[in-house]
Design an enzyme around this catalytic site. Structure first.
Site, mmCIF file in Angstrom:
data_model
loop_
_atom_site.group_PDB
_atom_site.id
_atom_site.type_symbol
_atom_site.label_atom_id
_atom_site.label_comp_id
_atom_site.label_asym_id
_atom_site.label_seq_id
_atom_site.Cartn_x
_atom_site.Cartn_y
_atom_site.Cartn_z
ATOM 1 N N TYR A 115 0.850 -1.094 0.079
ATOM 2 C CA TYR A 115 -0.083 0.047 -0.070
ATOM 3 C C TYR A 115 0.838 1.226 0.164
ATOM 4 O O TYR A 115 1.939 1.288 0.827
ATOM 5 C CB TYR A 115 -0.951 -0.122 1.284
ATOM 6 N N GLU A 203 -3.370 7.489 -3.740
ATOM 7 C CA GLU A 203 -3.504 6.326 -3.391
ATOM 8 C C GLU A 203 -3.426 5.180 -4.432
ATOM 9 O O GLU A 203 -4.138 5.252 -5.172
ATOM 10 C CB GLU A 203 -4.890 6.055 -2.612
#
Lengths: 395, 306
Positions: A115, A203
């Protein structure tokens, strides 16, 4: 402002952040034609494809908006199945979002998932980088259960995102040393993208390490600072009006700040803070606010009229509460605007007007003598109680 | 006494020949503020509505030694205007401009922080704020002067009209205000609740503080923690946005609940747990202050003694 995944991936590509090869389509015929005609798009050694619905909301996978095709021939049928479908995810609300575009991309062999995100963090007043070894999971969940698996760093804007930042994160993620430089370059490119295009959030979940040792952004979520759109023409061109509420678009054309909510009592207020407080007071008095609406400092006849039309465009609205604190603009001018607008718009729901501040007494007098079917209030809570009662009485 | 500004404060206006700048420079002068002139690049040497105009803040500083610069420059040029004022040695910069890109403010704030760490004293109020007023002293901003009355209560707020609402109540009840500071609705700004609370705590004229917050960020929580440690004066708080849905921006650039953080409920809880008197109805801010001050023994006991 938010953009679609496929738009974010195109931007990534132009900033040197690798993404899987893909193509966006808005019909199943296109999907068939593009895939065969432009077979050059998919040059990788895989025969697996991801077929992803394009809406401005997370949680698409769980809602059935992402399909995996094991065979190129299956793609058109999957695209047809997604287009025109309304996806309901935890971020869309119960009404869901209509799928108008589908992104088809080449599958990749995933060795590891990470991530990675960059956010403009108001608390530290810097761009923060969040990295985690738990790719593909909701970061909020990881933060709650395994906070030690997240590394957060903030970048001094005077220094920028230097190589050591990337190396530190690469080491935290357990990447092989041979990839430290590649990761630093990727992070530097993302930071450059973030600052050059005025992002608020970028993101990548997941960022993957492929079987053949490449770093690839498998998903992409980007939002931009609305205040900076004046200098981001390319970004502004990516705005998708279908993803926005019609009444909100109409309001923005008239420079009104409107946000639609689910309640039944509409409000019209000058100033954002007071508008929020007015919504809260409606709830405190037993009602439910139908919207946020800041008409700004002016509150002229034209502004008020437009505002009335937008509020009445919501069929759930059963009453209107106007709350104006007259500061620079005097209340009798505001009262004049409300009277003229109310006559033109032909209100069919109860109206309560609360005026306070400069020349409020004169303004309220004008409203009482206007012959219009409305109630006048002096205090904020009194006004909220009156409109809640009027709406209950009208049922 | 009061905080930051009073009758002797010398003010210039950046963007004085623009529509907003011009109107409010005159309104401030009318209120009694010492407005000495203003800056518009390219119009130096002219006179606008009786105000001398300079080409740069540096020229204005050389000519009249102002304490404060009030900024009405449009968003694309506002960050530059703030830095120009800072670089010219202005100690208090009040920026009214709404709509400045957040990354511009991120860089401005970083530069101001560096300069302050190096020993300069530069304070920024705003941007996206109504300004600052010490009633009967100086009005440096866009608030309506007449709703204020000199008195005992300090006001600090992220909002404009909601502040006027609270001020009006304090004035009607005869309590009045020592100074009102609008810190602004943007996510990155200059002075924060904590800074203004510290100033009010030291000001002998201020007996209580009204603090008006809203959804988004964690500045109210930081303020409450500061108050618990350092404030003896009572604080009456209101947080706007209890009914605002998460993920939606409510007018102000900074008013958004994101990632489950910054909700009004959480802020109210934090404030209460640190001893701030929280009201859920903005109509009773004034009377709550009044009752608190009447309860003779209202002083708080800070955990951290000075």
């Amino acid at each position: 402002m938010n953009i679609h995944e496929y738009q974010a991936k195109e931007l990534f590509k132009s900033y040197g952040v690798a993404v899987p090869s893909g193509v966006v389509v808005d019909s199943a015929e296109d999907a068939g034609a593009l895939i065969s005609a432009k077979s050059g798009i998919f040059g990788g050694g895989t025969s697996v494809f991801a077929v992803k619905a394009q809406i401005h909301a997370g949680g698409r996978g769980k809602a059935g908006g992402v399909k995996i095709a094991k065979n190129m021939a299956d793609i058109p049928a999957m695209v047809a199945g997604l287009l025109g479908k309304t996806l309901v995810t935890h971020q869309t609300g119960p009404e869901g979002r209509l799928v108008r575009k589908v992104w088809i991309e080449e599958g990749a062999v995933i060795a590891r998932e990470f991530y990675l995100s960059l956010v403009l963090d108001r608390s530290s007043r810097r761009v923060s980088i969040l990295a985690s070894t738990e790719g593909g999971m909701e970061i909020e969940e990881v933060s709650a259960t395994h906070p030690e698996k997240i590394l957060t760093l903030s970048i001094d804007p005077e220094m920028g995102c230097k190589g050591f930042v990337g190396r530190r994160i690469a080491s935290f993620l357990g990447l092989p040393v041979s990839l430290y430089n590649a990761f630093s370059t990727l992070l530097g490119n993302l930071y450059r993208f973030f600052t050059e295009t005025d992002c608020m959030m970028v993101e990548i979940n997941p960022l993957i390490l492929t079987g053949d040792g490449r770093l690839l952004a498998l998903d992409a979520k980007v939002s931009f600072d609305d205040n900076a759109l004046y200098r981001q023409e390319k970004v502004l061109a990516l705005r998708d009006l279908f993803e926005e509420n019609e009444l909100e678009i109409e309001a923005s054309k008239h420079r009104l700040n409107y946000v639609k909510l689910d309640g039944s009592i509409a409000c019209m207020v000058n100033g954002a803070g007071l508008a929020m407080a007015t919504m809260d007071v409606i709830a405190l008095a037993g009602g439910t606010p139908a919207n946020f609406l800041d008409v700004g400092g002016g509150a002229s006849k034209e502004t008020v009229e437009q505002a009335f039309r937008i509020l009445l465009g919501d069929p759930a609205v059963k009453g209107i509460f106007v709350n104006i604190f007259g500061g620079i603009v005097r209340c009798e001018r505001i009262a004049g605007g409300i009277i003229a607008a109310a006559k033109d718009v032909k209100l069919h729901v109860p109206l309560v007007v609360r005026l306070q501040g400069t020349n409020a007494k004169e303004g309220r007098e004008m409203l009482r003598e206007s012959g219009l079917n409305l109630q006048v209030a002096e205090e904020l809570f009194e006004g909220a109680e009156k409109i809640v009662l009027a709406v209950k009485g009208a049922k | 006494m009061s905080i930051l500004v009073d009758r002797s404060t010398r003010v210039i206006v950046q963007g004085i020949t623009g529509k907003e700048g011009s109107y409010h420079a005159m309104a401030c002068r009318e209120y009694g503020t010492l407005v000495l002139g203003g800056v518009t690049p390219g119009k130096g040497g002219t006179v606008h509505e009786g105000f001398p105009v300079w080409d740069s803040v540096r020229d204005a500083v050389d000519a009249v030694h102002p304490d404060v610069s009030l900024i009405f420059v449009p968003p694309p040029f506002a960050a530059d205007a703030i830095l120009e004022a800072a670089d010219a040695g202005i100690g208090l910069i009040v920026c009214i401009t709404e709509g400045i890109p957040v990354q511009d403010m991120m860089r401005v704030r970083r530069i101001l922080d560096i300069r302050n760490e190096e020993g300069e004293e530069i304070r920024l109020i705003g941007p996206n704020c109504p300004g600052i007023i010490t009633p009967d002293g100086a009005k440096i901003g866009i608030m309506p002067g007449y709703i204020h009355k000199r008195g005992r209560v300090g006001v600090v707020s992220r909002s404009g009209t909601l502040t006027y609402e609270a001020v009006w109540q304090l004035t009607q009840l005869g309590l009045g205000e020592s100074t009102c500071v609008g810190i602004g609705g943007d996510p990155i700004r200059g002075l924060n609740f904590v800074d203004v609370l510290a100033l009010f705590e030291k000001d002998p004229e201020t007996e209580a503080v009204v603090m008006i917050g809203e959804i988004g960020g964690d500045d109210e929580e930081k303020a409450a923690a500061f108050a618990r440690a350092h404030m003896t004066k009572p604080i009456i708080g209101f947080i706007a946005g209890l009914t605002a849905p998460p993920g939606r921006r409510m007018g102000h650039a900074g008013a958004i609940v994101s990632g489950g953080k910054g909700s009004a409920r959480d802020k109210m809880k934090a404030l209460e747990s640190y001893g701030v008197i929280v009201v859920d109805n903005p109509s009773i801010i004034g009377q709550t202050v009044s009752q608190t001050l009447k309860n003779g023994n209202y002083r708080r006991t800070p955990t951290c003694h000075h």
